[in-house]
Design a protein around this motif. Structure first.
Motif, mmCIF file in Angstrom:
data_model
loop_
_atom_site.group_PDB
_atom_site.id
_atom_site.type_symbol
_atom_site.label_atom_id
_atom_site.label_comp_id
_atom_site.label_asym_id
_atom_site.label_seq_id
_atom_site.Cartn_x
_atom_site.Cartn_y
_atom_site.Cartn_z
ATOM 1 N N VAL A 80 -21.963 2.211 6.727
ATOM 2 C CA VAL A 80 -20.894 3.013 6.133
ATOM 3 C C VAL A 80 -19.809 3.231 7.185
ATOM 4 N N ILE A 81 -18.558 3.230 6.720
ATOM 5 C CA ILE A 81 -17.409 3.411 7.600
ATOM 6 C C ILE A 81 -16.567 4.544 7.032
ATOM 7 N N ALA A 82 -16.476 5.655 7.769
ATOM 8 C CA ALA A 82 -15.840 6.875 7.263
ATOM 9 C C ALA A 82 -14.365 6.964 7.657
ATOM 10 N N GLY A 83 -13.610 5.917 7.368
ATOM 11 C CA GLY A 83 -12.163 5.987 7.495
ATOM 12 C C GLY A 83 -11.578 5.600 8.832
ATOM 13 N N ASP A 84 -10.238 5.466 8.837
ATOM 14 C CA ASP A 84 -9.473 4.977 9.981
ATOM 15 C C ASP A 84 -10.024 3.640 10.454
ATOM 16 N N ILE A 85 -10.074 2.711 9.521
ATOM 17 C CA ILE A 85 -10.469 1.339 9.851
ATOM 18 C C ILE A 85 -9.426 0.746 10.780
ATOM 19 N N TYR A 86 -8.170 0.949 10.453
ATOM 20 C CA TYR A 86 -7.067 0.460 11.276
ATOM 21 C C TYR A 86 -6.371 1.635 11.960
ATOM 22 N N ASP A 87 -5.586 1.317 12.982
ATOM 23 C CA ASP A 87 -4.857 2.363 13.689
ATOM 24 C C ASP A 87 -3.504 2.640 13.050
ATOM 25 N N LYS A 88 -2.988 1.674 12.295
ATOM 26 C CA LYS A 88 -1.676 1.835 11.668
ATOM 27 C C LYS A 88 -1.751 1.407 10.207
ATOM 28 N N THR A 89 -0.858 1.971 9.396
ATOM 29 C CA THR A 89 -0.850 1.625 7.975
ATOM 30 C C THR A 89 -0.522 0.150 7.762
ATOM 31 N N VAL A 90 0.268 -0.434 8.668
ATOM 32 C CA VAL A 90 0.526 -1.876 8.628
ATOM 33 C C VAL A 90 -0.090 -2.467 9.894
ATOM 34 N N PRO A 91 -1.354 -2.847 9.849
ATOM 35 C CA PRO A 91 -2.040 -3.305 11.062
ATOM 36 C C PRO A 91 -1.605 -4.710 11.448
ATOM 37 N N PRO A 92 -1.720 -5.053 12.731
ATOM 38 C CA PRO A 92 -1.410 -6.424 13.145
ATOM 39 C C PRO A 92 -2.416 -7.401 12.553
ATOM 40 N N GLY A 93 -1.983 -8.650 12.412
ATOM 41 C CA GLY A 93 -2.840 -9.662 11.812
ATOM 42 C C GLY A 93 -4.163 -9.833 12.532
ATOM 43 N N GLU A 94 -4.149 -9.686 13.867
ATOM 44 C CA GLU A 94 -5.387 -9.839 14.638
ATOM 45 C C GLU A 94 -6.411 -8.762 14.275
ATOM 46 N N ALA A 95 -5.931 -7.565 13.969
ATOM 47 C CA ALA A 95 -6.837 -6.483 13.586
ATOM 48 C C ALA A 95 -7.462 -6.760 12.223
ATOM 49 N N VAL A 96 -6.660 -7.268 11.279
ATOM 50 C CA VAL A 96 -7.174 -7.623 9.956
ATOM 51 C C VAL A 96 -8.216 -8.736 10.074
ATOM 52 N N SER A 97 -7.947 -9.711 10.927
ATOM 53 C CA SER A 97 -8.895 -10.815 11.127
ATOM 54 C C SER A 97 -10.204 -10.311 11.723
ATOM 55 N N LEU A 98 -10.106 -9.350 12.637
ATOM 56 C CA LEU A 98 -11.311 -8.804 13.245
ATOM 57 C C LEU A 98 -12.152 -8.066 12.212
ATOM 58 N N PHE A 99 -11.523 -7.286 11.339
ATOM 59 C CA PHE A 99 -12.284 -6.582 10.309
ATOM 60 C C PHE A 99 -12.894 -7.570 9.326
ATOM 61 N N ASP A 100 -12.154 -8.622 8.996
ATOM 62 C CA ASP A 100 -12.672 -9.670 8.121
ATOM 63 C C ASP A 100 -13.920 -10.298 8.743
ATOM 64 N N TRP A 101 -13.865 -10.595 10.038
ATOM 65 C CA TRP A 101 -15.029 -11.172 10.737
ATOM 66 C C TRP A 101 -16.206 -10.209 10.682
ATOM 67 N N PHE A 102 -15.943 -8.921 10.887
ATOM 68 C CA PHE A 102 -17.005 -7.927 10.962
ATOM 69 C C PHE A 102 -17.753 -7.803 9.641
ATOM 70 N N PHE A 103 -17.016 -7.571 8.548
ATOM 71 C CA PHE A 103 -17.755 -7.373 7.293
ATOM 72 C C PHE A 103 -18.338 -8.683 6.769
ATOM 73 N N THR A 104 -17.761 -9.835 7.163
ATOM 74 C CA THR A 104 -18.366 -11.115 6.793
ATOM 75 C C THR A 104 -19.715 -11.284 7.481
ATOM 76 N N GLN A 105 -19.791 -10.906 8.768
ATOM 77 C CA GLN A 105 -21.051 -10.973 9.506
ATOM 78 C C GLN A 105 -22.128 -10.122 8.834
ATOM 79 N N LEU A 106 -21.740 -8.940 8.363
ATOM 80 C CA LEU A 106 -22.706 -8.055 7.719
ATOM 81 C C LEU A 106 -23.123 -8.585 6.355
ATOM 82 N N CYS A 107 -22.151 -9.045 5.579
ATOM 83 C CA CYS A 107 -22.472 -9.550 4.247
ATOM 84 C C CYS A 107 -23.356 -10.795 4.306
ATOM 85 N N GLU A 108 -23.160 -11.640 5.333
ATOM 86 C CA GLU A 108 -24.006 -12.826 5.491
ATOM 87 C C GLU A 108 -25.459 -12.447 5.764
ATOM 88 N N ARG A 109 -25.674 -11.242 6.266
ATOM 89 C CA ARG A 109 -27.031 -10.747 6.542
ATOM 90 C C ARG A 109 -27.535 -9.849 5.411
#
Length: 390
Positions: free
Chosen positions: A44-73
């Motif tokens: 569970v993630i209780a908010g503030d996933i990103y630091d800004k309302t318009v996050p940099p692309g690298e931050a979005v890619s990192l979150f994509d990698w993270f939840f993909t790793q979890l979903c694959e498991r």
């Protein structure tokens, strides 16, 4: 049912100009290993996933990698927005993502979203996902008497669909107090001044566990099962002495949840070093920690130093902040306090005269002083009239 409680990832954050993305990935890699090793059912993630309302692309890619790793498991992800996030952006694709075990609630639609999971022992846990709420947006819709965080939270939780026979976990991003007592805070947070618009922890008594985000220092609130997990990393030097961890929560069909704090090891620690320049650059002090850590150095030398920042960076390449604490700074602080105390004794007219002189390098003329005095009297008369009418 086992799950990890995360919050305040602040992906894409910069601290004193340094990007934290590599450090955040290093921490998230540990979380993935924790989740796999402990065979958790969810994260569970209780908010503030990103630091800004318009996050940099690298931050979005990192979150994509993270939840993909979890979903694959086959680990379910349950997340809500925080005050740093754009709820509307987080809602993009949420229906499709939910089919893959990624439940991301960015905005509140009037009813608290919920997801019920059952573990291998058929213990059913209903997760209630409440994103960041802005009271002014909901006062009219919910017919609230007051636009406070307490009121809107009470109204929102009253609309929760409660599954009987299940255990209940609330995931929320908000500022919580215990009987008026404030949580321990740090400099990297945006919190209500003086606790205004806080929510009292007693509101959550019906929940078996409350996974909170918003405060960066990990702590319990009244009982072990109402908890801020804290931020993923240290994002200010006020957090330097407090290690980071991830709560591993185990909920069974009955009884209090078991909570184990799993320590996080930073890629680079954030530390403070204090002393004279010759001491803090000595081999003894260097060996006391990793010289590649993020540092705030407080120099106590009384004599003038030639380019101390360059001397420090030669030893500590990730120097974030340099401060001084010596006779000169202490004298300056004392003089500043005296000026502040003296200013409090002046009238508004006298304060403006002082300001005029500092800005223009000369005193006001007699005519200017007369005009200023007249304006001051008119303002006083206006205030007295308003007081009488009130």
């Amino acid at each position: 049912m086992k799950f990890l409680h995360l919050g305040d990832l602040h992906l894409g954050k910069r601290v004193y100009g340094y990007s934290m993305l590599d450090d955040q990935r290093f921490a998230l890699e540990q979380v993935v290993r924790m989740a796999a090793q402990n065979r958790v059912d969810a994260v569970v993630i209780a908010g503030d996933i990103y630091d800004k309302t318009v996050p940099p692309g690298e931050a979005v890619s990192l979150f994509d990698w993270f939840f993909t790793q979890l979903c694959e498991r086959n680990i379910t992800v349950l997340a809500v927005s925080g005050n740093h996030d754009s709820g509307e952006r987080l809602d993009f694709g949420k229906t499709l993502l939910s089919q893959q075990g990624m439940h991301l609630i960015g905005t509140f639609d009037g009813t608290v979203a919920s997801v019920t999971l059952a573990d291998r022992e058929q213990c059913r846990v209903q997760f209630h996902l409440l994103p960041w709420l802005r009271p002014m947006e909901w006062r009219e819709t919910m017919q609230l008497e007051q636009s406070t965080q307490q009121c809107v939270m009470e109204a929102a939780l009253a609309r929760t669909q409660w599954e009987h026979g299940a255990r209940h976990v609330l995931v929320a991003h908000t500022f919580v107090t215990v009987g008026g007592a404030m949580p321990e805070q740090s400099d990297s947070e945006i919190v209500p001044v003086g606790g205004i618009d806080a929510v009292d922890a007693a509101l959550f008594d019906a929940y078996d566990y409350v996974a909170l985000g918003h405060i960066h220092r990990p702590q319990r609130l009244g009982r072990d099962s109402v908890r801020y997990c804290g931020s993923l990393l240290k994002y200010s030097f006020s957090e330097a002495r407090y290690p980071k961890s991830v709560p591993l929560v185990t909920i069974r069909e009955c009884g209090e949840p078991d909570i184990t704090l799993l320590p996080l090891t930073p890629r680079r620690d954030l530390r403070e070093v204090r002393g004279k320049l010759c001491d803090v650059t000595s081999e003894l002090v260097q060996r006391a920690g990793d010289t590649n850590d993020y540092l705030r150095v407080i120099l106590t030398d009384d004599e003038e130093l030639y380019d101390p920042q360059a001397a420090l960076r030669a030893v500590y390449p990730n120097l974030m902040r340099l401060d001084f604490d010596n006779i000169r700074t202490q004298t300056a602080d004392a003089e500043g306090l005296q000026r502040e105390e003296a200013a409090q004794q002046l009238t508004p007219v006298q304060l403006f005269e002082q300001f005029f002189a500092e800005q223009n390098g000369k005193q006001m003329t007699d005519w200017q002083k007369q005009q200023l005095a007249r304006i001051g009297r008119e303002m006083e008369d206006s205030d007295e009239a308003d007081s009488c009418n009130g």
